[in-house]
Design a protein around this motif. Structure first.
Motif, mmCIF file in Angstrom:
data_model
loop_
_atom_site.group_PDB
_atom_site.id
_atom_site.type_symbol
_atom_site.label_atom_id
_atom_site.label_comp_id
_atom_site.label_asym_id
_atom_site.label_seq_id
_atom_site.Cartn_x
_atom_site.Cartn_y
_atom_site.Cartn_z
ATOM 1 N N TRP A 12 0.738 -1.180 0.021
ATOM 2 C CA TRP A 12 -0.128 -0.180 -0.034
ATOM 3 C C TRP A 12 0.762 0.972 0.116
ATOM 4 O O TRP A 12 0.546 2.260 -0.599
ATOM 5 C CB TRP A 12 -0.839 -0.015 1.282
ATOM 6 N N LEU A 13 1.803 1.363 0.646
ATOM 7 C CA LEU A 13 2.966 2.495 0.840
ATOM 8 C C LEU A 13 3.388 2.585 -0.432
ATOM 9 O O LEU A 13 3.592 3.694 -1.137
ATOM 10 C CB LEU A 13 4.061 2.316 1.862
ATOM 11 N N GLN A 15 2.276 1.504 -3.466
ATOM 12 C CA GLN A 15 1.343 2.144 -4.320
ATOM 13 C C GLN A 15 1.037 3.695 -4.146
ATOM 14 O O GLN A 15 1.010 4.407 -5.142
ATOM 15 C CB GLN A 15 0.014 1.634 -4.176
ATOM 16 N N CYS A 16 0.955 4.163 -3.140
ATOM 17 C CA CYS A 16 1.045 5.748 -2.848
ATOM 18 C C CYS A 16 2.519 6.248 -3.435
ATOM 19 O O CYS A 16 2.103 7.587 -4.054
ATOM 20 C CB CYS A 16 1.246 6.012 -1.153
ATOM 21 N N ASP A 19 2.039 6.859 -7.174
ATOM 22 C CA ASP A 19 1.444 7.820 -7.408
ATOM 23 C C ASP A 19 2.305 9.224 -7.450
ATOM 24 O O ASP A 19 2.223 10.096 -8.268
ATOM 25 C CB ASP A 19 0.343 8.007 -6.945
ATOM 26 N N GLY A 20 3.283 9.391 -6.328
ATOM 27 C CA GLY A 20 3.795 10.445 -6.063
ATOM 28 C C GLY A 20 5.199 10.602 -6.655
ATOM 29 O O GLY A 20 5.318 11.600 -6.960
ATOM 30 N N TYR A 61 8.598 6.133 2.037
ATOM 31 C CA TYR A 61 7.297 6.655 2.202
ATOM 32 C C TYR A 61 7.237 7.935 3.413
ATOM 33 O O TYR A 61 6.752 8.926 3.304
ATOM 34 C CB TYR A 61 6.522 5.781 2.639
ATOM 35 N N LYS A 65 5.982 11.635 2.970
ATOM 36 C CA LYS A 65 5.005 11.967 3.620
ATOM 37 C C LYS A 65 5.504 13.426 4.403
ATOM 38 O O LYS A 65 4.672 14.283 4.782
ATOM 39 C CB LYS A 65 4.836 11.017 4.763
ATOM 40 N N ASP A 73 5.086 16.711 -4.947
ATOM 41 C CA ASP A 73 6.053 15.544 -5.563
ATOM 42 C C ASP A 73 6.991 15.960 -6.356
ATOM 43 O O ASP A 73 8.069 15.220 -6.269
ATOM 44 C CB ASP A 73 4.915 14.619 -6.201
#
Length: 129
Positions: A12-13, A15-16, A19-20, A61, A65, A73
């Motif tokens: 999940w991280l 996948q974030c 995108d970034g 991540y 963040k 980004d």
């Protein structure tokens, strides 16, 4: 859905981060064999990240963040790829080499510096005067 045994949180991280910062940079940071390695982790036939790759994704991540909400980004990508005096090399290279402490410290310096330059804080301070 990821197959059993995969670290779903890290996927999940990742996948974030896809995108970034994009698949190429994420794969470089994670140290995958393929330039698009992190992109295929969620797929059924892929074994997913190993422990070292997972640790690198978590640090990447954390850095993203810390910096992306204020800087965006594209700025984070540039920061990761630019030699940094605190880190002693490019932060991306340090993450890929499992040298996390300097990268996290440098990112925190940027984040803390941004907080000091927060225009909303300046307005609050001026109202108090």
């Amino acid at each position: 859905m990821a197959p059993r045994g995969k670290d779903k949180e890290v996927i999940w991280l990742a996948q974030c981060l896809l995108d970034g910062i994009g698949a190429s940079l994420l794969s470089r940071l994670a140290g995958t064999e393929s330039p698009l390695g992190a992109y295929v982790w969620p797929e059924w036939g892929d074994p997913g990240p190993d422990a070292a790759e997972a640790a690198r994704v978590r640090v990447a991540y954390d850095v993203w963040k810390m910096l992306a909400p204020r800087r965006g980004d594209d700025w984070v990508v540039e920061w990761l790829m630019t030699p940094n005096p605190v880190v002693g090399r490019r932060p991306a290279d340090a993450i890929a080499a499992d040298d996390f402490a300097g990268v996290l410290q440098a990112a925190q310096f940027v984040r803390d510096g941004d907080a000091l330059d927060d225009p909303d804080e300046d307005e609050e301070y001026e109202e108090e005067l």
